[in-house]
Scaffold this motif. Structure first.
Motif, PDB file in Angstrom:
ATOM      1  N   ILE A 441       0.840  -1.203   0.000  1.00 28.98           N
ATOM      2  CA  ILE A 441       0.000   0.000   0.000  1.00 28.98           C
ATOM      3  C   ILE A 441       0.872   1.249   0.000  1.00 28.98           C
ATOM      4  CG2 ILE A 441      -1.669   1.331   1.351  1.00 28.98           C
ATOM      5  CD1 ILE A 441      -2.852  -1.289   2.312  1.00 28.98           C
ATOM      6  N   LEU A 442       1.950   1.223   0.770  1.00 29.05           N
ATOM      7  CA  LEU A 442       2.824   2.387   0.841  1.00 29.05           C
ATOM      8  C   LEU A 442       3.639   2.545  -0.442  1.00 29.05           C
ATOM      9  CD1 LEU A 442       4.063   2.144   4.536  1.00 29.05           C
ATOM     10  CD2 LEU A 442       2.032   3.259   3.613  1.00 29.05           C
ATOM     11  N   VAL A 443       3.972   1.436  -1.097  1.00 27.62           N
ATOM     12  CA  VAL A 443       4.630   1.514  -2.406  1.00 27.62           C
ATOM     13  C   VAL A 443       3.742   2.270  -3.379  1.00 27.62           C
ATOM     14  CG1 VAL A 443       5.339   0.154  -4.412  1.00 27.62           C
ATOM     15  CG2 VAL A 443       6.059  -0.549  -2.128  1.00 27.62           C
ATOM     16  N   ASP A 444       2.470   1.902  -3.404  1.00 30.27           N
ATOM     17  CA  ASP A 444       1.522   2.585  -4.290  1.00 30.27           C
ATOM     18  C   ASP A 444       1.404   4.062  -3.945  1.00 30.27           C
ATOM     19  OD1 ASP A 444       1.072   0.212  -5.570  1.00 30.27           O
ATOM     20  OD2 ASP A 444      -0.817  -0.231  -4.541  1.00 30.27           O
ATOM     21  N   ARG A 445       1.428   4.386  -2.640  1.00 29.59           N
ATOM     22  CA  ARG A 445       1.284   5.784  -2.221  1.00 29.59           C
ATOM     23  C   ARG A 445       2.426   6.640  -2.749  1.00 29.59           C
ATOM     24  NH1 ARG A 445      -1.106   7.087   2.591  1.00 29.59           N
ATOM     25  NH2 ARG A 445      -0.381   9.186   2.066  1.00 29.59           N
ATOM     26  N   PHE A 446       3.659   6.152  -2.594  1.00 31.50           N
ATOM     27  CA  PHE A 446       4.798   6.944  -3.045  1.00 31.50           C
ATOM     28  C   PHE A 446       4.832   7.041  -4.570  1.00 31.50           C
ATOM     29  CE2 PHE A 446       9.460   7.225  -4.060  1.00 31.50           C
ATOM     30  CZ  PHE A 446       9.575   8.563  -3.726  1.00 31.50           C
ATOM     31  N   ALA A 447       4.588   5.927  -5.255  1.00 31.77           N
ATOM     32  CA  ALA A 447       4.581   5.955  -6.719  1.00 31.77           C
ATOM     33  C   ALA A 447       3.490   6.885  -7.234  1.00 31.77           C
ATOM     34  CB  ALA A 447       4.385   4.543  -7.270  1.00 31.77           C
ATOM     35  N   SER A 473      13.707   5.895 -10.672  1.00 21.64           N
ATOM     36  CA  SER A 473      14.719   5.299  -9.806  1.00 21.64           C
ATOM     37  C   SER A 473      14.085   4.400  -8.750  1.00 21.64           C
ATOM     38  CB  SER A 473      15.531   6.409  -9.139  1.00 21.64           C
ATOM     39  OG  SER A 473      16.683   5.898  -8.518  1.00 21.64           O
ATOM     40  N   PHE A 474      12.946   4.803  -8.230  1.00 17.84           N
ATOM     41  CA  PHE A 474      12.243   4.008  -7.222  1.00 17.84           C
ATOM     42  C   PHE A 474      11.788   2.675  -7.810  1.00 17.84           C
ATOM     43  CE2 PHE A 474       8.157   3.051  -4.982  1.00 17.84           C
ATOM     44  CZ  PHE A 474       8.703   2.744  -3.744  1.00 17.84           C
ATOM     45  N   ALA A 476      12.885   1.207 -10.563  1.00 18.45           N
ATOM     46  CA  ALA A 476      14.003   0.415 -11.064  1.00 18.45           C
ATOM     47  C   ALA A 476      14.796  -0.238  -9.943  1.00 18.45           C
ATOM     48  CB  ALA A 476      14.921   1.303 -11.903  1.00 18.45           C
ATOM     49  N   ARG A 477      14.923   0.433  -8.807  1.00 19.69           N
ATOM     50  CA  ARG A 477      15.819  -0.020  -7.746  1.00 19.69           C
ATOM     51  C   ARG A 477      15.133  -0.713  -6.576  1.00 19.69           C
ATOM     52  NH1 ARG A 477      21.225  -0.701  -8.429  1.00 19.69           N
ATOM     53  NH2 ARG A 477      22.267   1.130  -9.251  1.00 19.69           N
ATOM     54  N   GLY A 478      13.855  -0.508  -6.383  1.00 22.68           N
ATOM     55  CA  GLY A 478      13.173  -1.056  -5.213  1.00 22.68           C
ATOM     56  C   GLY A 478      13.031  -2.566  -5.278  1.00 22.68           C
ATOM     57  N   ALA A 479      13.632  -3.259  -4.327  1.00 21.42           N
ATOM     58  CA  ALA A 479      13.607  -4.719  -4.332  1.00 21.42           C
ATOM     59  C   ALA A 479      12.250  -5.279  -3.926  1.00 21.42           C
ATOM     60  CB  ALA A 479      14.683  -5.256  -3.389  1.00 21.42           C
ATOM     61  N   HIS A 480      11.448  -4.487  -3.229  1.00 15.66           N
ATOM     62  CA  HIS A 480      10.161  -4.985  -2.736  1.00 15.66           C
ATOM     63  C   HIS A 480       8.987  -4.486  -3.583  1.00 15.66           C
ATOM     64  CE1 HIS A 480      12.429  -6.360   0.714  1.00 15.66           C
ATOM     65  NE2 HIS A 480      12.846  -5.131   0.953  1.00 15.66           N
ATOM     66  N   ILE A 481       9.290  -4.055  -4.791  1.00 16.88           N
ATOM     67  CA  ILE A 481       8.249  -3.577  -5.699  1.00 16.88           C
ATOM     68  C   ILE A 481       7.859  -4.726  -6.624  1.00 16.88           C
ATOM     69  CG2 ILE A 481       7.690  -1.911  -7.510  1.00 16.88           C
ATOM     70  CD1 ILE A 481       9.636  -0.001  -6.198  1.00 16.88           C
ATOM     71  N   SER A 482       6.590  -5.025  -6.657  1.00 15.96           N
ATOM     72  CA  SER A 482       6.119  -6.182  -7.416  1.00 15.96           C
ATOM     73  C   SER A 482       6.142  -5.905  -8.912  1.00 15.96           C
ATOM     74  CB  SER A 482       4.693  -6.544  -6.982  1.00 15.96           C
ATOM     75  OG  SER A 482       3.802  -5.502  -7.340  1.00 15.96           O
ATOM     76  N   GLY A 483       6.105  -7.000  -9.694  1.00 12.64           N
ATOM     77  CA  GLY A 483       6.060  -6.871 -11.143  1.00 12.64           C
ATOM     78  C   GLY A 483       4.823  -6.137 -11.619  1.00 12.64           C
ATOM     79  N   ASP A 484       3.716  -6.323 -10.916  1.00 19.12           N
ATOM     80  CA  ASP A 484       2.480  -5.623 -11.312  1.00 19.12           C
ATOM     81  C   ASP A 484       2.646  -4.113 -11.203  1.00 19.12           C
ATOM     82  OD1 ASP A 484       1.173  -7.994 -11.855  1.00 19.12           O
ATOM     83  OD2 ASP A 484       0.328  -8.167  -9.827  1.00 19.12           O
ATOM     84  N   VAL A 485       3.274  -3.650 -10.121  1.00 15.99           N
ATOM     85  CA  VAL A 485       3.487  -2.209  -9.960  1.00 15.99           C
ATOM     86  C   VAL A 485       4.433  -1.693 -11.036  1.00 15.99           C
ATOM     87  CG1 VAL A 485       4.446  -0.432  -8.444  1.00 15.99           C
ATOM     88  CG2 VAL A 485       3.030  -2.250  -7.481  1.00 15.99           C
ATOM     89  N   TYR A 648      20.658  11.820 -13.527  1.00 14.38           N
ATOM     90  CA  TYR A 648      20.415  11.919 -12.081  1.00 14.38           C
ATOM     91  C   TYR A 648      19.276  10.987 -11.702  1.00 14.38           C
ATOM     92  CZ  TYR A 648      18.817  13.813  -7.614  1.00 14.38           C
ATOM     93  OH  TYR A 648      18.427  13.956  -6.309  1.00 14.38           O
ATOM     94  N   PHE A 649      19.632   9.930 -10.984  1.00 12.17           N
ATOM     95  CA  PHE A 649      18.620   9.022 -10.470  1.00 12.17           C
ATOM     96  C   PHE A 649      18.882   8.874  -8.982  1.00 12.17           C
ATOM     97  CE2 PHE A 649      18.609   8.229 -14.955  1.00 12.17           C
ATOM     98  CZ  PHE A 649      17.251   8.232 -15.224  1.00 12.17           C
ATOM     99  N   PRO A 650      17.979   9.411  -8.165  1.00 10.30           N
ATOM    100  CA  PRO A 650      18.268   9.671  -6.740  1.00 10.30           C
ATOM    101  C   PRO A 650      18.413   8.442  -5.860  1.00 10.30           C
ATOM    102  CG  PRO A 650      15.998  10.238  -7.287  1.00 10.30           C
ATOM    103  CD  PRO A 650      16.667   9.927  -8.575  1.00 10.30           C
TER     104      PRO A 650
END
Length: 704
Positions: A441-447, A473-474, A476-485, A648-650
């Protein structure tokens, strides 16, 4: 031992008057100060005033007292001695006022001192006499550490004297108006944190009552307390005759005082917030000072939750400022030197010798001083952000969903107002990177926040460009981001890119970052996500295959949804020409991967872009700029003309030595493709390029 005979026990036949004992008079005064008379003899300062005081009682009055008769009205007793006067031997290890050539001292009772304080304040306020008032002020102004320097020094008030006078001020706190400003500030400036617990509690009660009764002193009290939240001065907590008070206990006592004040005066938090901001350590202050102050003001939030937003915003602002300064300073060094600065920095901020590694100004050259400055700033940043990670962690690890969302809302507000508008922020944003991955849920909020900023045409162009970089960057780099997102974000960005192309292309004469910035930032975000997450974008992944399973497929077996290829092809082939404006490193890597996967062939376009002249799309007004006098000049990567996007990818790999522990397991590291860079993929035209590829960047950084 000096003793006094009370009127009741005195023999009736005695007719001679006892001479007043100077030692007794000196000991009974608040501060026994010796003055030298004109004759050269030392006489107690109060002696001359007491010479006319009749200390004797007449025989008739004594006899009358013995027979319970009323004293004669013709001879009134002018001096009476308090039966509560305590005659005692002062221990050798207690700070005290001592008589010359004797170890005894007469201590006044609290009631006597309280009355003396009341009269002194009354006379001072009325303007009739300020001598007693000044003596009280001297009691609190005396430096207790003088006792260590000179054991025979006079004027050092004993513990009981100090405590009784403070009790007297507490009883008369309503009288401490503006005319008593000097006395009040002498008390507030006195050494109280290193004394015993009973005195500390009494001092805190005095501060609370003072601030409640005399509101004009609230700011002074708060400033004094906040001044003790940073790096403590040497010697604090070490008073002769008292047990040593450690720094942790000193901080605890300050917080106890602040908590008491805010409970007594709830509106005091409104005055405390700006004081916390003004007293934040300067940029030139040590790492220990910044870390200690950050730790303590975060502790204030535990008992003043109404200050949470202000305190966290303050710390985040300071954090971002230091972060940016480090990036600017490190540009003066070679890349290898910059990496060494990060890895060689001592993370032990509890070392008593802060400056052990600092060379003297005489021996250190300019580069050494600059390196030491960067090291100190890295220590500040690392320690401060580690404290923020620790502060935010509880609601995300064990809180309810509402608590998690409230904490993320606070982080998002600081992200939009402080972090996002700041160019070159390198580490501060990782608070969001870490905590927003704590639940889907928080992944979706930030995205969703980044997407809204990117799509909002009312936002400044630079904000939309930064939002695209953060989103890419989020994802591409987030390990806990699902394929659907990943696929949902990629779909949104491809649709947005196509809409921008349709909007901009009719009036486009050629690539122009200044006019079409949102288009290029969106295109670069898509290329970057593709380089890292192409496995999750394949049809095989959509059908349930893992990235590892996709890697086992042959290139000809890998397929992508048709709309991805079609949208990117239309954008790349348009007059907007994103491959000319996007970062060459990202474009080069995208071209290699897409060619290897038989997705798109782009090398012919890259070769054509090398021959594009500035005159083909630059306006006459821009050509008038003296920087553009050579109109035949090509636009190349690294030019300072501002016609290409920065790479620049933070959320590139985090390298601060202490706080990096919070990000373990949060990263997707770069995964190359076997055989892709062996020179057999048809990319010979790019193999000899001076441009550094994304894969080279990510491989080197991730290994660190």
């Amino acid at each position: 031992m000096v003793t006094f005979a009370t009127p009741a026990s005195r023999p009736a036949a005695t007719s001679s008057k006892p001479k007043p004992n100077p030692s007794v008079l000196a000991a009974s005064s608040p501060v026994p100060i010796l003055k030298t008379s004109k004759t050269g003899t030392s006489t107690p300062s109060l002696k001359r005033k007491m010479t006319n005081v009749d200390l004797s009682l007449s025989p008739s009055s004594a006899a009358s007292e013995g027979s319970d008769a009323a004293p004669s009205p013709k001879k009134r007793v002018r001096v009476q001695f308090d039966k509560e006067v305590d005659m005692r031997e002062v221990p050798a290890n207690e700070p005290k006022i001592r008589e010359h050539n004797t170890g005894t001292v007469m201590e006044k009772s609290a009631a006597v001192v309280r009355e003396e304080v009341r009269r002194a304040l009354q006379r001072h306020i009325s303007g009739t006499d300020s001598e007693a008032y000044d003596r009280i002020k001297e009691i609190f102004s005396a430096d207790p550490k003088r006792q260590d320097e000179d054991e025979s020094s006079y004027g050092i008030p004993s513990h009981s004297t100090l405590k009784h006078h403070l009790m007297g001020l507490l009883s008369n706190v309503a009288s401490l108006d503006r005319s008593c400003n000097g006395l009040v500030h002498a008390v507030l400036s006195s050494e109280w944190l290193g004394r015993d617990e009973s005195y500390v509690k009494l001092f805190i009660r005095f501060m609370g009552n003072l601030a409640a009764a005399q509101g004009s002193y609230l700011g002074s009290v708060l400033k004094m307390l906040v001044n003790n939240l940073g790096e403590l001065p040497k010697g604090i907590g070490r008073i002769p005759g008292y047990a040593v008070v450690q720094a942790s206990e000193v901080y605890t006592r300050v917080h106890m005082a602040l908590r008491y004040l805010l409970q007594l005066i709830p509106s005091g938090s409104g005055s405390l917030s700006p004081i916390l901001s003004m007293n934040f350590p300067f940029d030139t202050d040590s790492a220990k000072a910044n870390i200690a102050y950050t730790r303590n003001i975060l502790r204030v939030v535990s008992y003043a939750p109404e200050l949470q937003a202000d305190v966290l915003a303050l710390v985040t602002e300071k954090l971002v400022k230091i972060d940016v300064q480090i990036q600017v300073d490190m540009e003066d060094f070679e890349d290898e030197v910059g990496e060494d600065l990060l890895h060689d920095t001592n993370v032990d901020d509890d070392d008593d010798d802060d400056n052990a590694s600092v060379q003297s100004d005489d021996s250190a050259d300019d580069e050494s001083r600059r390196m030491q400055t960067v090291k100190d700033n890295i220590l500040k940043l690392d320690g401060m952000i580690d404290l923020l990670f620790e502060f935010y962690a509880p609601p995300f690890t064990s809180g309810t969903l509402d608590e998690k969302e409230n904490a993320l809302d606070l982080l998002l507000s600081h992200f939009q107002s402080i972090i996002l508008p700041t160019y070159r922020s390198r580490h501060s944003q990782f608070l969001l990177f870490h905590f927003s991955q704590s639940s889907p849920i928080l992944v979706d909020r930030f995205a969703a926040t980044c997407v809204q900023l990117l799509f909002n045409k009312l936002q400044p162009g630079i904000m939309r460009q930064s939002a695209a970089a953060y989103l890419a960057s989020f994802v591409a780099r987030g390990a806990h981001i699902s394929g659907d997102v990943i696929r949902d974000v990629f779909d949104l960005l491809t649709t947005h890119l196509d809409n921008l192309r349709i909007e901009y292309e009719p009036a486009c004469r050629g690539p122009d970052l200044r006019r079409y910035g949102p288009f290029y930032s969106t295109a670069q975000a898509l290329l970057y996500i593709f380089c890292f997450r192409w496995r999750d974008l394949t049809t095989a992944a959509m059908e349930g295959d893992t990235p590892d399973q996709v890697d086992e497929l042959e290139p000809e077996e890998i397929e992508f949804p048709p709309y991805i290829k079609e949208t990117l092809h239309r954008a790349i082939q348009s007059k907007l020409n994103p491959l000319k404006v996007c970062s060459p490193a990202i474009v080069s890597e995208f071209a290699r991967i897409s060619n290897h996967l038989d997705f798109l062939y782009l090398f012919s376009i890259l070769e054509t872009n090398k021959r594009i002249r500035i005159t083909s799309y630059r306006s006459l007004s821009s050509m008038a700029d003296p920087r553009f006098s050579q109109v035949e000049r090509e636009t190349r990567a690294g030019d300072d003309l501002g016609y290409q996007l920065d790479a620049y990818f933070p959320f590139d790999p985090y390298q601060l030595p202490r706080s990096r522990r919070w990000l373990e397991g949060d990263y997707v590291h770069w995964r190359g493709i076997a055989g892709l860079h062996d020179g057999d993929d048809g990319s010979d035209s790019e193999a000899g390029s001076d441009e550094e590829s994304v894969s080279d960047d990510m491989t080197e950084t991730d290994e660190d």
